[in-house]
Structure formats: C-alpha cells, structure tokens
Design a protein around this motif. Structure first.
Motif, PDB file in Angstrom:
ATOM      1  N   ALA A 224       0.836  -1.209   0.000  1.00 18.18           N
ATOM      2  CA  ALA A 224       0.000   0.000   0.000  1.00 18.18           C
ATOM      3  C   ALA A 224       0.866   1.253   0.000  1.00 18.18           C
ATOM      4  CB  ALA A 224      -0.932  -0.008   1.214  1.00 18.18           C
ATOM      5  N   THR A 225       1.949   1.221   0.751  1.00 15.86           N
ATOM      6  CA  THR A 225       2.838   2.377   0.821  1.00 15.86           C
ATOM      7  C   THR A 225       3.490   2.667  -0.523  1.00 15.86           C
ATOM      8  OG1 THR A 225       3.325   2.058   3.165  1.00 15.86           O
ATOM      9  CG2 THR A 225       4.938   3.292   1.881  1.00 15.86           C
ATOM     10  N   THR A 226       3.983   1.636  -1.191  1.00 13.91           N
ATOM     11  CA  THR A 226       4.683   1.889  -2.451  1.00 13.91           C
ATOM     12  C   THR A 226       3.740   2.407  -3.527  1.00 13.91           C
ATOM     13  OG1 THR A 226       6.536   1.027  -3.739  1.00 13.91           O
ATOM     14  CG2 THR A 226       4.548  -0.313  -3.713  1.00 13.91           C
ATOM     15  N   CYS A 227       2.463   2.021  -3.464  1.00 14.03           N
ATOM     16  CA  CYS A 227       1.480   2.587  -4.402  1.00 14.03           C
ATOM     17  C   CYS A 227       1.300   4.082  -4.150  1.00 14.03           C
ATOM     18  CB  CYS A 227       0.141   1.864  -4.264  1.00 14.03           C
ATOM     19  SG  CYS A 227       0.167   0.146  -4.826  1.00 14.03           S
ATOM     20  N   VAL A 228       1.259   4.450  -2.878  1.00 13.20           N
ATOM     21  CA  VAL A 228       1.028   5.855  -2.526  1.00 13.20           C
ATOM     22  C   VAL A 228       2.264   6.717  -2.795  1.00 13.20           C
ATOM     23  CG1 VAL A 228       0.527   7.424  -0.607  1.00 13.20           C
ATOM     24  CG2 VAL A 228      -0.799   5.329  -0.881  1.00 13.20           C
ATOM     25  N   THR A 229       3.453   6.209  -2.446  1.00 13.15           N
ATOM     26  CA  THR A 229       4.658   6.998  -2.709  1.00 13.15           C
ATOM     27  C   THR A 229       4.887   7.170  -4.212  1.00 13.15           C
ATOM     28  OG1 THR A 229       6.021   4.992  -2.518  1.00 13.15           O
ATOM     29  CG2 THR A 229       5.835   6.401  -0.565  1.00 13.15           C
ATOM     30  N   SER A 230       4.397   6.223  -5.012  1.00 12.90           N
ATOM     31  CA  SER A 230       4.512   6.358  -6.469  1.00 12.90           C
ATOM     32  C   SER A 230       3.691   7.531  -6.985  1.00 12.90           C
ATOM     33  CB  SER A 230       4.059   5.064  -7.156  1.00 12.90           C
ATOM     34  OG  SER A 230       4.933   3.992  -6.849  1.00 12.90           O
ATOM     35  N   SER A 231       2.648   7.904  -6.239  1.00 16.92           N
ATOM     36  CA  SER A 231       1.844   9.060  -6.623  1.00 16.92           C
ATOM     37  C   SER A 231       2.367  10.368  -6.035  1.00 16.92           C
ATOM     38  CB  SER A 231       0.385   8.872  -6.160  1.00 16.92           C
ATOM     39  OG  SER A 231      -0.285   7.942  -6.978  1.00 16.92           O
ATOM     40  N   LEU A 232       3.189  10.273  -5.007  1.00 13.20           N
ATOM     41  CA  LEU A 232       3.645  11.489  -4.323  1.00 13.20           C
ATOM     42  C   LEU A 232       4.749  12.205  -5.085  1.00 13.20           C
ATOM     43  CD1 LEU A 232       3.509  13.335  -1.849  1.00 13.20           C
ATOM     44  CD2 LEU A 232       5.092  11.773  -0.691  1.00 13.20           C
ATOM     45  N   PHE A 233       5.633  11.441  -5.724  1.00 13.34           N
ATOM     46  CA  PHE A 233       6.790  12.036  -6.399  1.00 13.34           C
ATOM     47  C   PHE A 233       6.780  11.690  -7.886  1.00 13.34           C
ATOM     48  CE2 PHE A 233       8.174  10.854  -2.054  1.00 13.34           C
ATOM     49  CZ  PHE A 233       8.438  12.115  -1.546  1.00 13.34           C
ATOM     50  N   LEU A 234       7.066  12.665  -8.713  1.00 12.82           N
ATOM     51  CA  LEU A 234       7.153  12.436 -10.152  1.00 12.82           C
ATOM     52  C   LEU A 234       8.193  11.373 -10.480  1.00 12.82           C
ATOM     53  CD1 LEU A 234       6.704  13.117 -13.160  1.00 12.82           C
ATOM     54  CD2 LEU A 234       8.272  15.043 -12.875  1.00 12.82           C
ATOM     55  N   THR A 235       9.300  11.384  -9.752  1.00 14.78           N
ATOM     56  CA  THR A 235      10.413  10.479 -10.037  1.00 14.78           C
ATOM     57  C   THR A 235      10.324   9.152  -9.287  1.00 14.78           C
ATOM     58  OG1 THR A 235      11.654  11.716  -8.360  1.00 14.78           O
ATOM     59  CG2 THR A 235      12.042  12.288 -10.666  1.00 14.78           C
ATOM     60  N   ALA A 236       9.165   8.847  -8.719  1.00 11.98           N
ATOM     61  CA  ALA A 236       9.031   7.602  -7.939  1.00 11.98           C
ATOM     62  C   ALA A 236       8.641   6.409  -8.802  1.00 11.98           C
ATOM     63  CB  ALA A 236       8.000   7.783  -6.828  1.00 11.98           C
ATOM     64  N   ALA A 237       8.274   6.641 -10.061  1.00 15.62           N
ATOM     65  CA  ALA A 237       7.850   5.536 -10.923  1.00 15.62           C
ATOM     66  C   ALA A 237       8.081   5.907 -12.381  1.00 15.62           C
ATOM     67  CB  ALA A 237       6.373   5.210 -10.693  1.00 15.62           C
ATOM     68  N   MET A 454      -1.171  11.403 -11.545  1.00 16.18           N
ATOM     69  CA  MET A 454      -0.955  11.025 -10.140  1.00 16.18           C
ATOM     70  C   MET A 454      -1.777   9.807  -9.732  1.00 16.18           C
ATOM     71  SD  MET A 454      -1.004  14.779  -8.447  1.00 16.18           S
ATOM     72  CE  MET A 454       0.141  16.018  -9.056  1.00 16.18           C
ATOM     73  N   GLU A 455      -2.883   9.581 -10.391  1.00 19.40           N
ATOM     74  CA  GLU A 455      -3.709   8.411 -10.058  1.00 19.40           C
ATOM     75  C   GLU A 455      -3.014   7.093 -10.378  1.00 19.40           C
ATOM     76  OE1 GLU A 455      -8.460   8.974  -9.999  1.00 19.40           O
ATOM     77  OE2 GLU A 455      -7.564   8.790 -11.971  1.00 19.40           O
ATOM     78  N   LEU A 456      -2.057   7.124 -11.277  1.00 17.96           N
ATOM     79  CA  LEU A 456      -1.433   5.885 -11.731  1.00 17.96           C
ATOM     80  C   LEU A 456      -0.791   5.108 -10.588  1.00 17.96           C
ATOM     81  CD1 LEU A 456       0.190   7.232 -15.008  1.00 17.96           C
ATOM     82  CD2 LEU A 456      -1.742   5.641 -14.845  1.00 17.96           C
ATOM     83  N   GLY A 457      -0.263   5.812  -9.587  1.00 17.77           N
ATOM     84  CA  GLY A 457       0.348   5.129  -8.447  1.00 17.77           C
ATOM     85  C   GLY A 457      -0.682   4.514  -7.525  1.00 17.77           C
ATOM     86  N   ILE A 458      -1.615   5.309  -7.044  1.00 19.63           N
ATOM     87  CA  ILE A 458      -2.560   4.823  -6.036  1.00 19.63           C
ATOM     88  C   ILE A 458      -3.504   3.760  -6.579  1.00 19.63           C
ATOM     89  CG2 ILE A 458      -2.480   6.895  -4.591  1.00 19.63           C
ATOM     90  CD1 ILE A 458      -5.088   7.816  -5.890  1.00 19.63           C
ATOM     91  N   PHE A 491      -9.121  -0.359   0.263  1.00 18.96           N
ATOM     92  CA  PHE A 491      -8.100   0.688   0.215  1.00 18.96           C
ATOM     93  C   PHE A 491      -8.196   1.490  -1.074  1.00 18.96           C
ATOM     94  CE2 PHE A 491      -6.511  -1.327   3.893  1.00 18.96           C
ATOM     95  CZ  PHE A 491      -5.545  -0.508   4.459  1.00 18.96           C
ATOM     96  N   GLY A 492      -8.553   0.823  -2.173  1.00 20.33           N
ATOM     97  CA  GLY A 492      -8.744   1.548  -3.429  1.00 20.33           C
ATOM     98  C   GLY A 492      -9.823   2.602  -3.297  1.00 20.33           C
ATOM     99  N   ALA A 493     -10.937   2.233  -2.647  1.00 18.44           N
ATOM    100  CA  ALA A 493     -12.025   3.197  -2.441  1.00 18.44           C
ATOM    101  C   ALA A 493     -11.571   4.356  -1.549  1.00 18.44           C
ATOM    102  CB  ALA A 493     -13.230   2.489  -1.816  1.00 18.44           C
ATOM    103  N   ILE A 494     -10.835   4.034  -0.491  1.00 12.84           N
ATOM    104  CA  ILE A 494     -10.332   5.084   0.410  1.00 12.84           C
ATOM    105  C   ILE A 494      -9.376   6.010  -0.336  1.00 12.84           C
ATOM    106  CG2 ILE A 494      -8.916   5.530   2.459  1.00 12.84           C
ATOM    107  CD1 ILE A 494     -10.040   2.878   3.601  1.00 12.84           C
ATOM    108  N   PHE A 495      -8.455   5.435  -1.096  1.00 11.22           N
ATOM    109  CA  PHE A 495      -7.496   6.242  -1.845  1.00 11.22           C
ATOM    110  C   PHE A 495      -8.213   7.165  -2.826  1.00 11.22           C
ATOM    111  CE2 PHE A 495      -3.599   3.158  -1.580  1.00 11.22           C
ATOM    112  CZ  PHE A 495      -3.631   3.286  -0.189  1.00 11.22           C
ATOM    113  N   LEU A 496      -9.192   6.615  -3.546  1.00 10.36           N
ATOM    114  CA  LEU A 496      -9.902   7.416  -4.549  1.00 10.36           C
ATOM    115  C   LEU A 496     -10.698   8.538  -3.903  1.00 10.36           C
ATOM    116  CD1 LEU A 496     -10.694   7.888  -7.487  1.00 10.36           C
ATOM    117  CD2 LEU A 496     -12.554   6.223  -7.185  1.00 10.36           C
ATOM    118  N   VAL A 497     -11.389   8.239  -2.803  1.00  9.66           N
ATOM    119  CA  VAL A 497     -12.181   9.273  -2.116  1.00  9.66           C
ATOM    120  C   VAL A 497     -11.267  10.389  -1.609  1.00  9.66           C
ATOM    121  CG1 VAL A 497     -13.579   9.737  -0.072  1.00  9.66           C
ATOM    122  CG2 VAL A 497     -14.100   7.758  -1.506  1.00  9.66           C
ATOM    123  N   PHE A 498     -10.155  10.028  -0.987  1.00  5.74           N
ATOM    124  CA  PHE A 498      -9.201  11.039  -0.521  1.00  5.74           C
ATOM    125  C   PHE A 498      -8.705  11.887  -1.687  1.00  5.74           C
ATOM    126  CE2 PHE A 498      -8.812   9.725   3.811  1.00  5.74           C
ATOM    127  CZ  PHE A 498      -8.043  10.683   4.445  1.00  5.74           C
TER     128      PHE A 498
END
Length: 513
Positions: A224-237, A454-458, A491-498
């Motif tokens: 779950a963390t790596t999906c979220v960090t992939s959305s936080l930084f342009l250079t994370a993925a 940014m959605e691509l990570g989460i 978690f997908g629903a939570i991520f999308l709602v946030f």
C-alpha cells in the motif's frame, strides 16, 4: 456403563470418518463450481449481443478476459495456471477472438504464427524480468542472512510495537521513493526482502496460519505504501515519466517536479500517515506488543556476529543497483540493472543457479505476469479500450467542469481493474481520457492532466496485478487472494475518495492563482 462406553467407542471413529468423508466430498464440489464459474461467465458474455461499435472478435476476447479475471479471483487452479490457460485459449482461437476480418484478409498474414507471437510477447516485457530480478534479490537477502540482520536491527529498535514497525516500513519506502523510479526495484528489491525476514523473526511464516502474526500486516503496509509513494513524487515511478511525456506531447504543456509535488502532497501525505493505522484496524496483526522481542533481537544480533563476506558482497551489489537505478537511467534500464545484479550474485557466489531454479515463487510470478500482460495488451490490440473510452465522451457534456473531471478521474481509476501493466494502461487509456476532458469547456487541462498522472500510483492497490510490485506481495504467501482482493477494494475506495475530496479542491485553489 459398559454398553455406553462401547457405543461411544464405536461412534467416535464413525463420526470422524463421516466428517472426513463429508469434507472430502465438499472439496471437489467447491473446486467444481469454482472451475465452472469462469467458463460460464465467459460463455454467457460471448453469447450476449455485441455492443454497438465493437467488432465481434473484440467482444469475444473481452469475454475470455473477464473469465480469466473471475478465475484469478476464485482460483480453481493456481493463478499462474489460470492466466496461462486463458492465454493459450486466446492463442488457439486467435482467428476468431484476436484478429479482425480485415487483418485475416491481408496477403501473407498467418493467424497461428501471429497469435503465438502475441501470446509470448508478455514474457519479453521488461517489467516481467524486473520483477523476476526483485525476487532473486530477495533470495539473496535470505540466503546470506543480510535480510535477517536488517530485520533484527529494526526489531531491536521498534519491535515493542507492531504498529510502529508498520510506520518504519512506510518511512523507509518514502525516503527511497524520490530517488528510485521503479516501485518494483524500490519495494520489491529493497523493502520486500526486509519485510519478509522481519516476519520470520516473529515466526510468522508464509502459507501458514502463523502468517497473520505479523507478516500479513507488514506485507500489506509495504505494498500500500509503495502505491502511494509512487503518486507522491514524479520520479518515484517510470510510468509517471511516461505519462508526463504523453501529456506534454498531447497538450504542449510542461509538467515539472514541483508542480507534481505541490499538487499531490495535500492528498497523498495524509494517506501515507494513515496506511499503517488503517491496515492495523482492517487487517490487524495477531502480535501487537512484545516487550521480549526487542531483547531477543539484541541477543540474536550478538550471536549472529559480524557481517559475513557474502553479506558484505550482497550489500555492495545492492548499493551498486541503487546507484544505477537512481542515476543510470540515461545509460542503463532498470530491468538491465536487475539482470546485472543477478549475474553478479551468481559470479560472487551470493546465490547459486540451483537456488534460482528452486525459487518457485519467482518462476510462478514470471509465468503469471507474462500471461496477464499479453492478455491486457490484447484488450488494446482488439480495440476494446478505445471503444470503451470513446463511449464516455458524449455523456460528459451535461456536467459542470469539476463534476465531469471527478467522473473521468473515477472512471480512469476503476478501469485499471482490466490491466496488469501500468505502462500499457497509461499508453492505452490516458490519452483518450485526457482528450475527453480537454474537450469539455472549463476543465483546466494542465491540472486535470496532473491529477490523471498522479492516479497511476494509487490505483496500483486495487488488484494483485495492478502495479508492477503487486505480484511480488500477492505471491509472498502472506496475502491470500481473497484477502488481497478485499483489501484492494477497500483501500482503493479510500485512496480514490481522498484523492477526489482533497486533490481536486486543492487543484481548484491552485487554478485560482
């Protein structure tokens, strides 16, 4: 009394035998309906009228694809066997499900050869080999004891509280994310081996009831963390960089690192803070506190002694890999770095070829993901993805710009259920959704494009194959398929709602400046 004793003596074994027989009968029945359901779903879909605008072969391919997804969820066979069976079925029926009549009429076109080339294409995909490399790196951590050493240090520092360990995993991934543009290399190659050994320290074993002690919780926190960090930084993925490249070509707008970060941070950072806690509530570890574990870890570290030559060699290979993953992009691909690491591990004796051939999880994942990537590419190849996206546009004109944007973002998120490769998904669907939004008056194209990217990570959290790192955790032995699908949906629903509730309003503030 004697009669009662004799009766009891005879009834007990009889009851046990009857119970065993019932269970034995129930298992084949359970397997039977699980095997029938995917076939039934595919056949029923194929027999339905073909939607307007879609060719017959595309609809038949989609029917088989849905059947494979149902099979992956129910697992009448192991996931790799289900995916390989679906891939083989499409290759056999390629003339009817993979190629259009126009293609079949082309001079010199040989459907059987073309179908086989397509079926094997997934196994030449760099992502598949990168994931395989991550498994072998994990094997190195296990064989040398380096992973156990790192795990023991973590346990010594934070082992009194399992929740704190979860935050340690999240912090480690977040620190690495801006510098390693590959969730597979970052999480699969570095975080996963440590988490795996950390679970073993707590005697939480894969494919065992003890997996829920600590291992299952930590594995879910890690993916779950790596999906979220992939959305936080342009250079994370790498798929972020691919998406930005597509946006710049399509809209002629420049998207910079700080544009990305300041748009993402308000929605993504709270998710990072919540992941260990939400996982603790929704997928709780059995071991929550252990004051003795930290003391035990300290004593174990003393017994383990100084790092061995193999540990130091592996550490040097890992550091070299990190350096190449971070700064070697213009000269060497992430997948090639993984292959270099495997070669060095073999040459230096960190692992043997027998170790690699015996690693069933690595080869199972290789077979599974290669088949899925080919199947997902087939959806795009037969025109199903374009038909799906083109059908959205006419229904968007009646909504306000913000509502239309939220609907498009939600569709883009949910549609990823059909894809195993984020790169393929980005290439196939992002341009269509972006152009659909750009055609709606009032939607700010640059900010909408940023949010799409940014959605691509989460969105990588939703299925066991939605992110390149997901199969590593899905096949770890700690996250059963039913748990993965359930948690992925929640978690997908939570991520999308946030993301929609915070990211879009935050974008509105930026647009007003």
């Amino acid at each position: 009394m004697a009669t009662q004793a004799n009766t009891a003596g005879h009834d007990a074994p009889g009851g046990a035998l009857a119970k065993t027989a019932t269970l034995a009968t129930a298992k084949p029945r359970s397997r039977a309906w699980k095997a029938i359901a995917p076939i039934a779903v595919a056949v029923v879909l194929a027999l339905l009228p073909v939607p307007t605008g879609l060719q017959h072969h595309a609809w038949y391919f989609f029917s088989i694809f849905v059947g494979v997804i149902v099979g992956l969820v129910l697992e009448p066979l192991p996931g790799a066997a289900v995916a390989l069976t679906g891939l083989t079925l499409v290759a056999v029926l390629g003339r009817f499900v993979l190629f259009s009549p126009q293609q079949l009429l082309q001079p010199g076109f040989r459907a059987p050869a073309a179908a086989l080339t397509w079926a094997l294409s997934g196994y030449s995909n760099p992502t598949v080999w990168l994931i395989f490399g991550a498994f072998i790196l994990a094997l190195g951590y296990e064989r040398t004891g380096l992973g156990e050493r790192i795990a023991l240090v973590l346990v010594k520092r934070m082992g009194k509280n399992t929740l704190l360990l979860g935050y340690g995993v999240t912090l480690a991934d977040t620190i690495l994310a801006p510098f390693i543009p590959s969730p597979t290399a970052r999480s699969g190659g570095i975080i996963y081996p440590i988490v795996s050994d950390l679970a073993q320290v707590y005697e939480s074993k894969p494919n065992d009831p003890s997996s829920r002690k600590v291992g299952s919780y930590l594995m879910w926190v890690a993916i779950a963390t790596t999906c979220v960090t992939s959305s936080l930084f342009l250079t994370a993925a790498s798929f972020n960089l691919l998406a930005v490249g597509l946006v710049e070509k399509i809209t002629q707008t420049d998207l910079h690192w700080m544009d990305w970060f300041r748009t993402a941070a308000p929605a993504i950072i709270p998710l990072l803070i919540l992941i260990p806690l939400l996982s603790y509530w929704l997928y709780p570890p059995e071991v929550k506190h252990s004051t003795e574990v930290s003391k035990w870890a300290a004593l174990k570290l003393e017994k383990v002694g100084r790092p061995s030559r193999r540990e130091l060699t592996l550490a040097a290979i890992v550091v070299l890999s990190l350096m190449l993953w971070v700064g070697g992009g213009p000269f060497i691909s992430a997948t090639t770095v993984a292959l270099v690491a495997i070669s060095l591990m073999l040459l230096t004796g960190v692992v043997t070829w027998s170790d690699i051939t015996d690693d069933k999880r690595a080869w199972t994942t290789f077979a599974w993901l290669g088949a899925l990537i080919a199947l997902c590419d087939g959806l795009n190849r037969v025109g199903f993805v374009k038909w799906f996206a083109d059908g959205i546009a006419p229904h968007m004109s009646s909504f306000s710009p913000h509502v239309a944007m939220m609907i498009l973002l939600a569709i883009f998120f949910v549609a990823h259920y059909l894809f195993a490769s984020v790169d393929a998904y980005t290439t196939a669907l992002l341009p269509v959704i972006l152009l659909t939004g750009a055609a709606i008056p009032g939607i700010p194209v640059k900010e909408f494009a940023l949010l799409l990217c940014m959605e691509l990570g989460i969105m990588g959290i939703i299925t066991p194959f939605a992110d390149a790192a997901s199969p590593i955790y899905a096949n770890s032995g700690y996250l059963p398929p039913k748990d993965y699908w359930r948690l992925g949906t929640i978690f997908g629903a939570i991520f999308l709602v946030f993301f929609l509730a915070i990211g879009v309003p935050r974008g509105s503030l930026l647009w007003g400046k």
